[in-house]
Design an enzyme around this catalytic site. Structure first.
Site, short mmCIF file in Angstrom:
data_model
loop_
_atom_site.label_atom_id
_atom_site.label_comp_id
_atom_site.label_asym_id
_atom_site.label_seq_id
_atom_site.Cartn_x
_atom_site.Cartn_y
_atom_site.Cartn_z
N LYS A 29 -6.31 2.65 1.96
CA LYS A 29 -5.19 1.86 1.45
C LYS A 29 -4.31 2.66 0.49
O LYS A 29 -3.12 2.41 0.39
CB LYS A 29 -5.69 0.59 0.76
CG LYS A 29 -6.62 0.84 -0.42
CD LYS A 29 -7.10 -0.49 -1.01
CE LYS A 29 -8.09 -0.28 -2.13
NZ LYS A 29 -9.42 0.16 -1.65
N HIS B 207 -16.87 -1.75 -8.41
CA HIS B 207 -15.60 -1.08 -8.67
C HIS B 207 -15.33 -1.13 -10.16
O HIS B 207 -15.07 -2.18 -10.72
CB HIS B 207 -14.47 -1.72 -7.88
CG HIS B 207 -14.51 -1.29 -6.45
ND1 HIS B 207 -13.75 -0.26 -5.98
CD2 HIS B 207 -15.30 -1.69 -5.44
CE1 HIS B 207 -14.05 -0.06 -4.70
NE2 HIS B 207 -14.99 -0.92 -4.36
N GLU C 136 -15.84 5.62 -3.27
CA GLU C 136 -14.64 5.25 -2.49
C GLU C 136 -13.37 5.70 -3.21
O GLU C 136 -12.55 4.87 -3.60
CB GLU C 136 -14.62 3.74 -2.28
CG GLU C 136 -15.76 3.22 -1.43
CD GLU C 136 -15.93 1.72 -1.57
OE1 GLU C 136 -15.07 1.07 -2.19
OE2 GLU C 136 -16.92 1.19 -1.05
#
Lengths: 281, 389
Positions: free
Chosen positions: B62, B190, B266
């Protein structure tokens, strides 16, 4: 050395040495590859899942063809849904008394590619005078056709993928509509040890339409995870209750050149292990 | 829409002669331009790989779904963090294998799951019971990570607000999933985005290590993965720690994990931010009461979109040999909207119509979130390995 690893399951999977890639395409949101492997011969995989190999395809194709045809005993008209590689067609063509064979494949490219790269699957059967190829969505064909058949064989891909419509209640209902009285529908139904949900949902959906609904099995090495299940759907309960002598007599009369099928195996294939039976209660 | 006053971005005033390479680029390709430098992507990948040895790097597509970016990272050996079927199509085209990916969108439709499985991606992230239930039909095919939430109000983008279960809830969710026949293979978190310090990461790693070990000691199923997410910062301005010192405490925290636990991350921004340079042209000038306004052919509805969505303050470079006289300046994009301002409170020498303005570190959440507002064409994207870009 290149390897092809199946991506069917997160927890485990099979992997092949790729001796040579014969064909590969990344079109229509699909990845299709045909490669050579020293043990399995030519191997075709679609979207990370093994579809067929030259070494073990006979087990699958003979099971899905000779069991319904010899159980019925007087098959004149056969409908094959999918089966673009020609393996089912090759086995049906071995039955001399069959008068017409219709195969409905959604994409002619599958047939062309198989003729070129998997020629042993069809072994010339595409040129049989009894054979007719229809390019159409199988679900659409059975919904609209006026023809009727004695045996319908659904040789589809996985329900997660292009074969999805061939696992619906509507599809099974339409198959029944175009079966002659006493006819039988058989379908590829995955490996129940790993995909029990697929077996359960097929059973729920076929039961609605057919008086007799069960599964039979065969162990195909590259459909990993135990035996593969084939669904069996008919209104004639006697079809799978034949005694061995009748099946033997039909087999001998048919003079089939086979490597997997035997009359004993035919009857035994319907004997289901407990872990599959428990899903059918 | 009301305009929001922004902190001044870092500004560099370079000699006019240095504009030449940018001018040549827009003469060839047109203005505005976004120039991607694959060499810088490779450098960022190497530095994060060195800072987190043994950690599998799944690029969060993204951040920049441009084909050249994704292709470069695939060549580096990166894996991929995907969230949509559109991202799957991109990876298919580049011939990345599905088992090299993790599907991290916590909320999925059935079709999203099926598309990912068909692609060969069998690893998914979920954060609540309703999502876990969606995997019942696919339970034997998938491996699931539970996203745990560690609120981080100090990050510019608090990623734990929208998604994630609480640490207290995580074990119970894993147990419920197991009862449904769904395998939970680990946790993900996250810590934030563009994190100023690694404390949120280390805290989350420590807490997840406890949870993993507790779970593995008390349950028959063993968890085997910890996904530490992204949030690795890039130096838009001087205050950012370098990646080696940012990761050192995280490496220490990861030592708490038993050896068999695989660790993945990530990263999005970190791998691509430095790898793109925006080149735009002054198309209008106006002196107003608050200073001199320059109107550029790119703005917050285009490559500078991250100014709004990502709160990023991209370094700006202008070219002039006159450095003694500067003016209070505002730089605005070409659209009719008053929010379309990407630099305020800066002092720069006078620019003329046709002069160039260069935005640096514009590889993350820039073209990814650009729009077609006003039907202004988006910046053309080209590749160059010239050191100027």
């Amino acid at each position: 050395m290149n390897r092809y690893s199946e991506t069917l399951y997160d927890a485990w999977g099979q992997s092949f040495a790729v001796d040579k890639v014969l064909f590969e395409t990344h079109t229509d949101h699909q990845h299709l590859v045909i490669f050579k492997n020293s043990h399995y011969g030519r191997v075709m995989a679609l979207d990370g899942v093994i579809q067929t190999t030259e070494a073990d395809e006979f087990i699958y194709h003979e099971s899905l063809t000779h069991i319904p045809l010899l159980a019925h005993g007087d098959v004149k008209k056969v409908l094959i849904i999918g089966g673009g590689d020609g393996g089912i067609l090759r086995e049906v063509c071995k039955h001399k008394n069959v008068e017409s064979i219709t195969m409905v494949e959604i994409d002619n490219a599958v047939v062309e590619m198989s003729r070129e790269h998997l020629p042993k699957h069809s072994d010339g059967a595409f040129d049989d005078s009894r054979f007719q190829l229809v390019i159409d969505d199988g679900a659409n064909f059975v919904a609209e056709t006026e023809q009727t058949f004695d045996v319908i064989i659904s040789d589809s891909t996985d329900p997660i993928g292009p074969g999805e419509v061939l696992f619906t209640q509507d599809f099974y209902g339409n198959c029944k509509r175009c079966l002659n009285p006493g006819g039988v529908l058989v379908t590829q139904n995955g490996v129940p040890f790993m995909q029990a949900d697929e077996l359960i949902s097929t059973h729920e959906r076929q039961q609605v339409h057919f008086a007799d609904n069960t599964f039979y099995t065969a162990a195909i090495p590259t459909y990993v995870g135990g035996v593969m299940a084939f669904s069996w759907a008919s209104d004639n309960k006697d079809l799978r209750a034949q005694n061995l002598e009748i099946i033997k007599a039909r087999f001998e009369q048919a003079e089939l050149a086979v490597r997997f099928y035997t009359p004993e195996l035919h009857l035994g294939a319907f004997a289901l292990p407990g872990y599959i039976q428990e899903h059918l209660k | 829409m009301a305009s929001v006053s922004l902190p001044a971005p870092p500004v560099t005033i370079s000699p006019a002669s240095e504009a030449e390479i940018y001018r040549k680029a827009i003469e060839t390709h047109g203005s505005p331009l976004l120039v991607i430098n694959p060499a810088k992507i490779r450098r960022a990948y190497r530095s994060l790989n060195d800072a987190l040895p043994g950690v599998g790097l799944y690029f969060a597509i993204k951040a920049n779904p441009h084909r050249a970016v994704v292709k470069t990272l695939a060549e580096c050996g990166a894996s991929f963090d995907i969230a949509t079927s559109g991202e799957i199509e991109l990876l298919r085209e580049i011939k990345v294998r599905g088992d090299n990916c993790i599907h991290t969108h916590p909320i999925k439709r059935d079709k999203d799951i099926r598309d990912a499985l068909r692609y060969g991606c069998t690893k998914f992230v979920v954060d609540n019971l309703e999502e876990i239930k969606k995997f019942i039909p696919y339970r034997n095919r998938v491996g699931i990570l539970l996203r745990v939430s560690f609120p981080n109000p100090n990050s510019p983008v608090d990623l734990s607000k929208k998604f994630g279960c609480t640490p207290d809830n995580a074990i119970q969710l894993a147990e419920t999933a197991t009862e449904m026949g769904i395998k939970i293979k680990g946790f993900s978190f996250h810590a934030g985005s563009q994190c100023a310090c690694p404390e949120n990461h280390t805290h989350a790693v420590e807490r997840c290590a406890e949870l993993l070990m507790h779970y593995n000691e008390t349950h028959e199923q063993n968890m085997s993965i910890l996904d530490i997410g992204g949030g690795f910062p890039v130096p838009y301005d001087n205050g950012t720690p370098d990646i080696e010192s940012f990761c050192a405490p995280i490496r220490n925290a990861l030592k708490l994990l038993p050896e068999h636990i695989a660790v993945i991350a990530e990263p999005g921004r970190f791998l691509v931010a430095d790898a793109a340079t925006a080149v735009s042209t002054v198309i209008g000038v106006a002196d107003r009461c608050d200073g001199r306004w320059y109107y550029l052919d790119d703005g917050v509805y285009g490559s500078y979109s991250g100014r709004i969505y990502d709160h990023a303050n991209y370094p700006i470079r202008v070219f002039s040999d006159e450095t003694s006289v500067t003016h209070p300046t505002i730089m605005a994009g070409p659209t009719c909207d008053s929010i379309d301002v990407f630099a305020e409170n800066i002092n720069i020498p006078e620019l003329k119509i046709g002069d160039l303005v260069v935005g640096e570190m514009m590889g993350a959440y820039t073209n990814a979130t650009a729009t077609d507002f006003n039907l202004f064409p988006r910046a053309k994207i080209i590749e160059s390995t010239d050191a100027a870009f």
